[in-house]
Design a protein around this motif. Structure first.
Motif, PDB file in Angstrom:
ATOM      1  N   SER A  63       0.826  -1.165  -0.092  1.00  0.00           N
ATOM      2  CA  SER A  63       0.097  -0.230  -0.101  1.00  0.00           C
ATOM      3  C   SER A  63       0.688   1.317   0.088  1.00  0.00           C
ATOM      4  O   SER A  63       0.342   2.520  -0.163  1.00  0.00           O
ATOM      5  CB  SER A  63      -0.918  -0.013   1.407  1.00  0.00           C
ATOM      6  OG  SER A  63      -1.437  -0.998   1.377  1.00  0.00           O
ATOM      7  N   VAL A  92      -4.722  -2.122   1.251  1.00  0.00           N
ATOM      8  CA  VAL A  92      -5.495  -3.290   0.676  1.00  0.00           C
ATOM      9  C   VAL A  92      -5.840  -4.456   1.516  1.00  0.00           C
ATOM     10  O   VAL A  92      -5.222  -4.528   2.607  1.00  0.00           O
ATOM     11  CB  VAL A  92      -4.567  -3.806  -0.653  1.00  0.00           C
ATOM     12  CG1 VAL A  92      -4.488  -2.770  -1.753  1.00  0.00           C
ATOM     13  CG2 VAL A  92      -3.105  -3.959  -0.022  1.00  0.00           C
ATOM     14  N   GLU A 115      -1.724  -0.526  -7.256  1.00  0.00           N
ATOM     15  CA  GLU A 115      -2.594  -0.639  -8.302  1.00  0.00           C
ATOM     16  C   GLU A 115      -2.276  -1.677  -9.405  1.00  0.00           C
ATOM     17  O   GLU A 115      -3.111  -2.284  -9.899  1.00  0.00           O
ATOM     18  CB  GLU A 115      -2.598   0.852  -9.017  1.00  0.00           C
ATOM     19  CG  GLU A 115      -3.515   1.671  -8.472  1.00  0.00           C
ATOM     20  CD  GLU A 115      -5.208   1.319  -8.881  1.00  0.00           C
ATOM     21  OE1 GLU A 115      -5.749   1.160  -8.168  1.00  0.00           O
ATOM     22  OE2 GLU A 115      -5.261   0.933  -9.987  1.00  0.00           O
ATOM     23  N   LYS A 122      -4.106  -6.815  -7.995  1.00  0.00           N
ATOM     24  CA  LYS A 122      -4.970  -7.758  -8.570  1.00  0.00           C
ATOM     25  C   LYS A 122      -4.791  -8.931  -9.190  1.00  0.00           C
ATOM     26  O   LYS A 122      -5.200  -9.989  -9.830  1.00  0.00           O
ATOM     27  CB  LYS A 122      -5.684  -6.973  -9.691  1.00  0.00           C
ATOM     28  CG  LYS A 122      -6.672  -5.650  -9.166  1.00  0.00           C
ATOM     29  CD  LYS A 122      -7.030  -4.802 -10.041  1.00  0.00           C
ATOM     30  CE  LYS A 122      -7.584  -3.528  -9.459  1.00  0.00           C
ATOM     31  NZ  LYS A 122      -7.523  -2.306 -10.174  1.00  0.00           N
ATOM     32  N   GLU A 123      -3.501  -9.365  -9.099  1.00  0.00           N
ATOM     33  CA  GLU A 123      -2.887 -10.599  -9.564  1.00  0.00           C
ATOM     34  C   GLU A 123      -1.861 -11.286  -8.955  1.00  0.00           C
ATOM     35  O   GLU A 123      -0.786 -11.623  -9.176  1.00  0.00           O
ATOM     36  CB  GLU A 123      -2.527 -10.439 -10.925  1.00  0.00           C
ATOM     37  CG  GLU A 123      -1.548  -9.232 -11.282  1.00  0.00           C
ATOM     38  CD  GLU A 123      -1.139  -9.194 -12.786  1.00  0.00           C
ATOM     39  OE1 GLU A 123      -0.050  -8.960 -12.894  1.00  0.00           O
ATOM     40  OE2 GLU A 123      -1.600  -9.604 -13.640  1.00  0.00           O
ATOM     41  N   ASP A 131      -9.084 -10.247  -1.375  1.00  0.00           N
ATOM     42  CA  ASP A 131     -10.307 -10.368  -1.960  1.00  0.00           C
ATOM     43  C   ASP A 131     -11.074 -11.412  -1.509  1.00  0.00           C
ATOM     44  O   ASP A 131     -10.605 -12.588  -2.073  1.00  0.00           O
ATOM     45  CB  ASP A 131     -10.401  -9.939  -3.384  1.00  0.00           C
ATOM     46  CG  ASP A 131     -11.362  -9.848  -4.196  1.00  0.00           C
ATOM     47  OD1 ASP A 131     -12.634 -10.256  -3.503  1.00  0.00           O
ATOM     48  OD2 ASP A 131     -11.734  -9.382  -5.231  1.00  0.00           O
ATOM     49  N   ARG A 163      -5.719 -12.659  -5.143  1.00  0.00           N
ATOM     50  CA  ARG A 163      -6.036 -11.275  -5.499  1.00  0.00           C
ATOM     51  C   ARG A 163      -6.446 -10.299  -4.171  1.00  0.00           C
ATOM     52  O   ARG A 163      -6.932 -10.823  -3.154  1.00  0.00           O
ATOM     53  CB  ARG A 163      -7.231 -10.862  -6.175  1.00  0.00           C
ATOM     54  CG  ARG A 163      -7.555  -9.743  -6.909  1.00  0.00           C
ATOM     55  CD  ARG A 163      -8.273  -9.786  -8.053  1.00  0.00           C
ATOM     56  NE  ARG A 163      -9.843 -10.227  -7.375  1.00  0.00           N
ATOM     57  CZ  ARG A 163     -10.581 -11.159  -8.057  1.00  0.00           C
ATOM     58  NH1 ARG A 163     -10.182 -11.488  -9.511  1.00  0.00           N
ATOM     59  NH2 ARG A 163     -11.630 -11.376  -7.612  1.00  0.00           N
ATOM     60  N   LEU A 164      -5.770  -9.217  -4.258  1.00  0.00           N
ATOM     61  CA  LEU A 164      -6.173  -8.309  -2.966  1.00  0.00           C
ATOM     62  C   LEU A 164      -7.089  -7.224  -3.562  1.00  0.00           C
ATOM     63  O   LEU A 164      -7.275  -6.955  -4.919  1.00  0.00           O
ATOM     64  CB  LEU A 164      -4.868  -7.367  -2.524  1.00  0.00           C
ATOM     65  CG  LEU A 164      -3.724  -8.205  -2.012  1.00  0.00           C
ATOM     66  CD1 LEU A 164      -2.437  -7.406  -1.750  1.00  0.00           C
ATOM     67  CD2 LEU A 164      -4.001  -8.938  -0.774  1.00  0.00           C
ATOM     68  N   LYS A 165      -7.738  -6.518  -2.828  1.00  0.00           N
ATOM     69  CA  LYS A 165      -8.666  -5.369  -3.402  1.00  0.00           C
ATOM     70  C   LYS A 165      -8.264  -4.171  -2.549  1.00  0.00           C
ATOM     71  O   LYS A 165      -7.838  -4.305  -1.349  1.00  0.00           O
ATOM     72  CB  LYS A 165      -9.944  -5.855  -3.631  1.00  0.00           C
ATOM     73  CG  LYS A 165     -10.523  -6.148  -2.307  1.00  0.00           C
ATOM     74  CD  LYS A 165     -12.135  -6.257  -2.459  1.00  0.00           C
ATOM     75  CE  LYS A 165     -12.830  -6.475  -1.197  1.00  0.00           C
ATOM     76  NZ  LYS A 165     -14.348  -6.468  -1.269  1.00  0.00           N
ATOM     77  N   ASN A 166      -8.990  -3.193  -2.827  1.00  0.00           N
ATOM     78  CA  ASN A 166      -8.713  -1.777  -2.044  1.00  0.00           C
ATOM     79  C   ASN A 166      -9.687  -2.008  -0.791  1.00  0.00           C
ATOM     80  O   ASN A 166     -10.801  -2.709  -0.939  1.00  0.00           O
ATOM     81  CB  ASN A 166      -9.175  -0.633  -2.655  1.00  0.00           C
ATOM     82  CG  ASN A 166      -8.111  -0.218  -3.767  1.00  0.00           C
ATOM     83  OD1 ASN A 166      -6.918  -0.512  -3.575  1.00  0.00           O
ATOM     84  ND2 ASN A 166      -8.555   0.312  -4.888  1.00  0.00           N
ATOM     85  N   ASP A 167      -9.143  -1.653   0.247  1.00  0.00           N
ATOM     86  CA  ASP A 167      -9.954  -1.805   1.493  1.00  0.00           C
ATOM     87  C   ASP A 167     -11.253  -0.903   1.411  1.00  0.00           C
ATOM     88  O   ASP A 167     -11.168   0.226   1.308  1.00  0.00           O
ATOM     89  CB  ASP A 167      -8.754  -1.560   2.859  1.00  0.00           C
ATOM     90  CG  ASP A 167      -9.805  -1.697   3.914  1.00  0.00           C
ATOM     91  OD1 ASP A 167     -10.961  -2.005   3.951  1.00  0.00           O
ATOM     92  OD2 ASP A 167      -9.174  -1.390   5.241  1.00  0.00           O
ATOM     93  N   ASP A 215     -13.806 -12.799  -2.884  1.00  0.00           N
ATOM     94  CA  ASP A 215     -14.096 -13.466  -4.025  1.00  0.00           C
ATOM     95  C   ASP A 215     -13.111 -14.308  -4.789  1.00  0.00           C
ATOM     96  O   ASP A 215     -13.360 -14.925  -5.593  1.00  0.00           O
ATOM     97  CB  ASP A 215     -14.979 -12.493  -4.890  1.00  0.00           C
ATOM     98  CG  ASP A 215     -15.796 -11.818  -4.338  1.00  0.00           C
ATOM     99  OD1 ASP A 215     -16.601 -12.633  -3.229  1.00  0.00           O
ATOM    100  OD2 ASP A 215     -16.265 -10.759  -4.650  1.00  0.00           O
TER     101      ASP A 215
END
Lengths: 494, 494
Positions: A79, B109, A86, A90-91, B112, B99-103, B114
């Motif tokens: 972060s 982060v 970014e 996501k991967e 995720d 995968r991570l996602k924005n908190d 999902d």
């Protein structure tokens, strides 16, 4: 093997299938039981080892040292640099637990819920964050700079559509991470290393490349500038083969890495990173190979010359193999990597097909008539030219042929590439060139991300680079018509 | 550096702290931000690279090829070999998400939910399972055998108490995995490779080792027999430095790998695996070093000789450094790795301390008087002996000294080790030897796991090995008094 060769898809029928067949049938790599992860087989790994050895020598000659940093990166590190997270969050593969336990229902093992990590760990997709967190402790004064480290490592990016060598969830690479006193020194380092990659690609892989800047939209996540070497495959698609990033002070600021400069003032450190990966294997294969199999440049071929006996009966075999062993010994003494294939359970035609498939640069075949005449049959893999030559002077001839083949493969690839750079001035021409010819299209662009994205959506072509040697030329953007003062290279790509 | 050296804990005061200080201060490695994972720094990595290069050459000379297998192992693979899962499931890193996602709460982060994997992936602690799952597709007939593969890789074992190099969550290693037609051939391979390790340890690391079988209780999880090389550290503790396993048909059965033998019958394949790791770095450091720092055998020293100028004023410096550069060039022409340290911002005493700390085998110092007299001061790191020698004949002398030092370090370690093998015949003697002297205790053992475990609980000593060269000798188990016909080696260990 003869059968396997026959099964090799023709490149003109299905280039993508041809590539995959070739990688598998030549014994370079295969898919594993783990989605997106490949097994690099011994023959493929032997080529990669040669690449590694040469690159490693080039890195050391330019003052770099190897080190090793952890496979895992604490989630919070990601972060800290906004663009970086970014680009990679996501991967990525996430480690959440550190123990399995026996399944209470008796079905093998299950994750132990009591062994959850306090903070998740990311399997490194690249190591800027963990390395800059480490450099923080190494750097205090200008005397600690520069730091010129390289790491050979595996990295993981959770790609959804994978292809052997070109795009895999796990891949092998090297990543250089350097730290500098000044912006100028860091930019000079990034430039030096992209030139090392260019020299490696051209001199050893026989792969002509264009050096340039990435457009802002195609930059590495966290970089101020990304330099790239772009190669062209035989199907007219471009392949990004190596990148070198000027990272500015982004990671130094994210990880608070400051140093006391010569004037005694605190300043953030300047950074670069640069890498090439097993993707180069894909470039090497696609750039030179044909419907008979691989074509390997001698500088990277695990076997540079193969010697095959042609005989009837055991007596003849012994004489001929003895002669080939003697020739092989002389070739080895000249520094060549040579194999005598004396297997008696496969026919010579099978062997010929096998070594063509495997891309061995030179094949020598010796039969009873050659024995009488003092001759030997010589075939070069790149041109498939065959001739019967005297045994006298053979060693010099084969040694010289290695350079000739290396140069020949490079020249052929360069002629092709040069013929595939098309300057265009209208949108219609642009689209038609991409659709009918492919290759690099040299066109004016207005410099905006909006236009770049619109062109990509309309044609699947991206800006491969703004060549370092682009000349000033006034023109109008092929898409927006707005003014532009240099051409950039577009292409569809891998 | 002078200060840092002063801070080096004395080994007799706290051996463990001395070791850790040395690793950190000599710039070999340090702990990272990730629990249990180390950063191998350039100087440490340079030693590891030398080890790798030599071992890799030895593996290739014995017919092995390198390959690369996936970092991740599907969880279900672990359950297939019962002992293997027992051995490794409790200390492994588990990937559950991709995968991570924005908190949503804006704090960096988060994982995720999902993006949960259908089947969890284990970061390899060792690769038998993924490799034998791959070999299944490579092996059909006896003609496909043997397979002799090695892999250089990182592995992860979630150790709770870690120590730099000796026990880390992630470490670097090589793992050989071979497949054979017969039991005899596999046993011969496992034996061959433990002897390769022995030769490497003794000839290059100057580390005398004892080769033997592990007791059943100490075997690799999934092996029928484990061979080991056991070294002795200067504090009297043993260190297992490399292992080679005869795996029988266990993994072939677990992954259903059968082949058609020469008689046309289906049979399970026979297997071995063998490995050494960055743990060898720990052995190297602990076996030879002293309170002044590292002592490196010349065969593995990144810098074999350092040349230090002693001068007053810039004029004198130039003359002396020029002379040292000339000597360095001659030493390099003899194949030695040499450094001239002409830094003018630190005193020569500081440099001396630094290179002692870093274990450089030979130090040459040249001052104004030497320049007049045609002499030079030579110090060898292993004995700290210093003498003024003529410049004439220096190159030969230094080259010869490398062999002498290599041999000297080995002889010293061997004398010490030999003096620390104590035959004992009673329990009281056994315990007293362990407590007062340490080292290997050669004692009779009744051959049962119960006794082995009871001895470990009572004394913390384990059976290091049943030496290959153990002689038949009737006796009584030191613990149970039951009959035994050979002595085994016990020790406390790392």
């Amino acid at each position: 093997m003869a059968k396997e060769l026959k099964d090799l898809t023709k490149s003109e029928e299905n280039y993508s299938q041809w590539y995959n067949d070739l990688v598998v049938k030549a014994g370079l790599a295969e898919n594993s039981a783990v989605r997106g992860c490949m097994v690099i087989k011994p023959y493929g790994y032997a080529i990669w080892e040669k690449m590694q050895a040469i690159l490693d020598r080039m890195f050391k000659q330019t003052g770099h040292e190897n080190a090793y940093f952890p496979l895992f990166i604490p989630k919070s590190f990601f972060s800290k640099e906004a663009h970086h997270v970014e680009g990679f969050a996501k991967e990525c593969a996430v480690v959440t637990h550190y123990r399995l336990k026996n399944d209470p229902e008796g079905k093998g093992v299950v994750v132990d819920p009591d062994a959850r990590l306090e903070e998740e760990l990311i399997v490194r997709p690249t190591s800027e964050t963990i390395i800059w967190n480490t450099y923080k402790n190494w750097i205090h004064s200008y005397r600690d700079l520069p730091i010129l480290c390289n790491q050979w490592a595996n990295v993981v990016r959770w790609e959804m559509r994978t292809r052997l060598f070109l795009r895999t969830a796990e891949f092998l690479w090297q990543e250089g991470h350097t730290a500098h006193e000044t912006r100028e020194e860091a930019i000079a380092e990034a430039t030096k290393m992209i030139n090392v990659y260019k020299e490696f690609a051209e001199r050893y892989m026989a792969l002509p490349v264009i050096v340039g800047h990435k457009s802002p939209n195609e930059r590495f996540a966290g970089a101020e500038d990304t330099l790239t070497i772009e190669a062209l495959m035989q199907d007219g698609k471009a392949l990004q083969s190596g990148t070198s990033h000027f990272l500015g002070q982004n990671f130094a600021k994210a990880f608070d890495v400051q140093f006391t400069n010569k004037e005694g003032k605190l300043e953030y450190v300047w950074a670069t990173s640069w890498g090439v990966s097993t993707r180069l294997m894909g470039a090497l294969i696609m750039a030179h190979s044909d419907n008979n199999g691989l074509v390997l440049p001698p500088a990277l071929a695990p076997i540079q010359a193969v010697l095959v006996p042609i005989y009837k009966g055991e007596e003849q075999m012994k004489t001929i193999v003895a002669k080939l062993d003697a020739i092989a010994a002389e070739l080895r003494a000249r520094g060549l990597s040579v194999k005598v294939d004396a297997r008696d359970n496969v026919r010579s035609g099978f062997k010929f097909a096998e070594y063509e498939l495997k891309g061995v640069p030179v094949r020598l075949a010796l039969g009873p008539r050659d024995l009488e005449n003092g001759t030997i049959e010589l075939m070069r893999r790149d041109t498939l030219e065959k001739e019967v030559v005297p045994q006298e002077g053979l060693i010099d001839r084969v040694a010289a042929l290695m350079d000739e083949i290396q140069q020949g493969i490079f020249d052929k690839a360069r002629s092709f590439r040069d013929s595939m750079i098309t300057p265009v001035d209208t949108w219609e021409e642009f689209v038609r060139t991409l659709d009918t010819k492919g290759g690099f299209v040299a066109a004016h662009w207005d410099g905006t991300v909006e236009t770049e994205v619109a062109i990509k959506e309309a044609t699947k072509a991206t800006i491969r680079c703004i060549p370092l040697d682009a000349v000033d030329e006034e023109g109008a953007c092929i898409y927006s018509g707005k003014p532009s003062h240099q051409r950039v290279l577009f292409a569809r790509s891998y």
